[in-house]
Design a protein around this motif. Sequence first.
Motif, PDB file in Angstrom:
ATOM      1  N   LYS A 293       1.121  -0.915  -0.460  1.00  5.08           N
ATOM      2  CA  LYS A 293      -0.055   0.066   0.125  1.00  5.08           C
ATOM      3  C   LYS A 293       0.730   1.173  -0.135  1.00  5.08           C
ATOM      4  CE  LYS A 293      -3.754   2.355   2.461  1.00  5.08           C
ATOM      5  NZ  LYS A 293      -4.085   2.488   3.744  1.00  5.08           N
ATOM      6  N   LEU A 294       0.979   2.098  -1.536  1.00  5.61           N
ATOM      7  CA  LEU A 294       1.111   3.397  -0.917  1.00  5.61           C
ATOM      8  C   LEU A 294       0.972   4.404  -0.835  1.00  5.61           C
ATOM      9  CD1 LEU A 294       4.795   2.845  -1.840  1.00  5.61           C
ATOM     10  CD2 LEU A 294       4.029   3.999  -4.076  1.00  5.61           C
ATOM     11  N   LEU A 295       1.356   5.619   0.268  1.00  5.33           N
ATOM     12  CA  LEU A 295       0.558   6.602   0.810  1.00  5.33           C
ATOM     13  C   LEU A 295       1.677   8.240   0.068  1.00  5.33           C
ATOM     14  CD1 LEU A 295      -1.031   5.632   4.306  1.00  5.33           C
ATOM     15  CD2 LEU A 295      -1.440   5.376   1.412  1.00  5.33           C
ATOM     16  N   VAL A 296       1.460   9.011  -0.635  1.00  9.42           N
ATOM     17  CA  VAL A 296       2.438  10.207  -1.303  1.00  9.42           C
ATOM     18  C   VAL A 296       1.711  10.830  -0.621  1.00  9.42           C
ATOM     19  CG1 VAL A 296       4.381  11.010  -3.103  1.00  9.42           C
ATOM     20  CG2 VAL A 296       2.953   7.967  -2.783  1.00  9.42           C
TER      21      VAL A 296
ATOM     22  N   ALA B 286       8.032  14.174  -1.277  1.00  9.19           N
ATOM     23  CA  ALA B 286       6.726  13.927  -1.122  1.00  9.19           C
ATOM     24  C   ALA B 286       7.047  13.032   0.396  1.00  9.19           C
ATOM     25  CB  ALA B 286       6.977  12.797  -2.161  1.00  9.19           C
ATOM     26  N   ASN B 287       5.965  12.950   0.965  1.00  7.02           N
ATOM     27  CA  ASN B 287       6.603  12.434   1.860  1.00  7.02           C
ATOM     28  C   ASN B 287       5.961  10.770   1.781  1.00  7.02           C
ATOM     29  OD1 ASN B 287       7.294  14.137   4.282  1.00  7.02           O
ATOM     30  ND2 ASN B 287       5.057  14.991   4.279  1.00  7.02           N
ATOM     31  N   VAL B 288       6.249   9.814   1.829  1.00  4.20           N
ATOM     32  CA  VAL B 288       6.024   8.691   1.104  1.00  4.20           C
ATOM     33  C   VAL B 288       6.034   7.607   2.240  1.00  4.20           C
ATOM     34  CG1 VAL B 288       7.001   7.240  -0.497  1.00  4.20           C
ATOM     35  CG2 VAL B 288       7.386   8.883  -0.997  1.00  4.20           C
ATOM     36  N   SER B 289       4.675   6.918   2.258  1.00  5.55           N
ATOM     37  CA  SER B 289       4.547   5.683   3.239  1.00  5.55           C
ATOM     38  C   SER B 289       4.157   4.611   2.077  1.00  5.55           C
ATOM     39  CB  SER B 289       3.550   5.930   4.978  1.00  5.55           C
ATOM     40  OG  SER B 289       3.278   4.577   5.132  1.00  5.55           O
ATOM     41  N   ILE B 290       5.300   3.289   3.162  1.00  2.32           N
ATOM     42  CA  ILE B 290       5.364   2.445   1.931  1.00  2.32           C
ATOM     43  C   ILE B 290       5.067   0.999   2.775  1.00  2.32           C
ATOM     44  CG2 ILE B 290       6.396   0.542   0.569  1.00  2.32           C
ATOM     45  CD1 ILE B 290       8.653   3.107   0.536  1.00  2.32           C
ATOM     46  N   ILE B 291       3.505   0.873   2.854  1.00  8.20           N
ATOM     47  CA  ILE B 291       3.019  -0.238   3.517  1.00  8.20           C
ATOM     48  C   ILE B 291       3.037  -1.473   3.201  1.00  8.20           C
ATOM     49  CG2 ILE B 291       1.033  -0.742   5.579  1.00  8.20           C
ATOM     50  CD1 ILE B 291       0.637   1.995   5.129  1.00  8.20           C
ATOM     51  N   ASP B 292       3.580  -2.628   3.745  1.00  2.93           N
ATOM     52  CA  ASP B 292       3.914  -3.719   2.999  1.00  2.93           C
ATOM     53  C   ASP B 292       2.389  -5.185   3.656  1.00  2.93           C
ATOM     54  OD1 ASP B 292       4.311  -6.778   3.079  1.00  2.93           O
ATOM     55  OD2 ASP B 292       6.175  -6.330   3.105  1.00  2.93           O
ATOM     56  N   LEU B 293       1.385  -5.267   2.494  1.00  2.38           N
ATOM     57  CA  LEU B 293       0.201  -5.814   3.623  1.00  2.38           C
ATOM     58  C   LEU B 293       0.436  -7.045   3.817  1.00  2.38           C
ATOM     59  CD1 LEU B 293      -1.721  -4.013   0.495  1.00  2.38           C
ATOM     60  CD2 LEU B 293      -1.118  -3.269   2.816  1.00  2.38           C
TER      61      LEU B 293
ATOM     62  N   LYS C 147       8.593   4.855   6.483  1.00  2.00           N
ATOM     63  CA  LYS C 147       8.165   6.337   6.583  1.00  2.00           C
ATOM     64  C   LYS C 147       9.412   6.805   5.791  1.00  2.00           C
ATOM     65  CE  LYS C 147       4.654   6.106   8.569  1.00  2.00           C
ATOM     66  NZ  LYS C 147       3.471   7.631   9.209  1.00  2.00           N
ATOM     67  N   ARG C 148       9.153   7.786   4.334  1.00  2.00           N
ATOM     68  CA  ARG C 148      10.521   8.737   4.024  1.00  2.00           C
ATOM     69  C   ARG C 148      10.070   9.497   3.408  1.00  2.00           C
ATOM     70  NH1 ARG C 148      15.328   6.342   1.825  1.00  2.00           N
ATOM     71  NH2 ARG C 148      15.501   8.356   1.920  1.00  2.00           N
ATOM     72  N   LYS C 149      11.296  10.439   3.166  1.00  2.00           N
ATOM     73  CA  LYS C 149      10.438  12.008   2.796  1.00  2.00           C
ATOM     74  C   LYS C 149      11.736  12.497   1.339  1.00  2.00           C
ATOM     75  CE  LYS C 149      10.018  17.346   3.699  1.00  2.00           C
ATOM     76  NZ  LYS C 149       9.124  18.408   4.757  1.00  2.00           N
ATOM     77  N   PHE C 150      11.360  12.333   0.514  1.00  2.00           N
ATOM     78  CA  PHE C 150      11.871  12.715  -0.714  1.00  2.00           C
ATOM     79  C   PHE C 150      11.697  14.328  -1.109  1.00  2.00           C
ATOM     80  CE2 PHE C 150      10.713   8.320  -0.521  1.00  2.00           C
ATOM     81  CZ  PHE C 150      12.527   7.898  -1.184  1.00  2.00           C
TER      82      PHE C 150
ATOM     83  N   GLN D 256      13.742   3.858  -3.421  1.00  2.00           N
ATOM     84  CA  GLN D 256      13.562   2.588  -2.234  1.00  2.00           C
ATOM     85  C   GLN D 256      12.253   1.837  -2.283  1.00  2.00           C
ATOM     86  OE1 GLN D 256      14.437   4.133   0.792  1.00  2.00           O
ATOM     87  NE2 GLN D 256      13.566   2.575   1.496  1.00  2.00           N
ATOM     88  N   LEU D 257      11.034   1.453  -3.104  1.00  2.00           N
ATOM     89  CA  LEU D 257      10.532  -0.162  -3.686  1.00  2.00           C
ATOM     90  C   LEU D 257      11.389  -0.649  -3.768  1.00  2.00           C
ATOM     91  CD1 LEU D 257       7.187   1.062  -4.877  1.00  2.00           C
ATOM     92  CD2 LEU D 257       7.934   0.368  -2.449  1.00  2.00           C
TER      93      LEU D 257
END
Length: 157
Positions: free
Chosen positions: A68-71, A97-104, A111-114, A151-152
């Motif tokens: 799940k990707l939140l940007v 971009a504040n990115v949240s990568i959630i492994d389901l 969480k990373r900020k680019f 990052q992914l």
Amino acid sequence: MIKKKLKYLILILIVLLTNSCSYQKMNSVDQKKFDIKEFEVIGDARESFIVQKKIQRFSNKNSNNKVKLLVKLKKSKTIQEKNIQNKVTKYNLTLSANVSIIDLNTTKDVKRKFTASQVYNVDDSYSDTVENFKDANNSLIDKIIDEILDQLRIYYN
């Protein structure tokens, strides 16, 4: 005679070194190691659409890694430079971009900020200035997308 042997030795070394290169295509199926199940982008509509479509191309439906990707995108424009007559000659455009990568599968959240920024010129013609802005904006979007994809790839390698 020695020069000839040295040339052959160098040629053999070059062939051996370049033959063992581990080059792989970035967009190959082997590189697509995640499946984006949910994708949410908050920000400017045009930028959000571009980010989602370009990242979605790297999603593999057959992958076991469900993501799940939140940007959250934020753009700001500041004055970089003025001339003697106090007219703006350059702007600094910043996209973060504040990115949240959630492994389901594991519910692990990364969480990373680019952030990327670029300076563009103000031209005599308004249409040229708008074109410079669009070019800078597109360049920043591409930089942010590349960083998210990197990052992914790091996370799922």
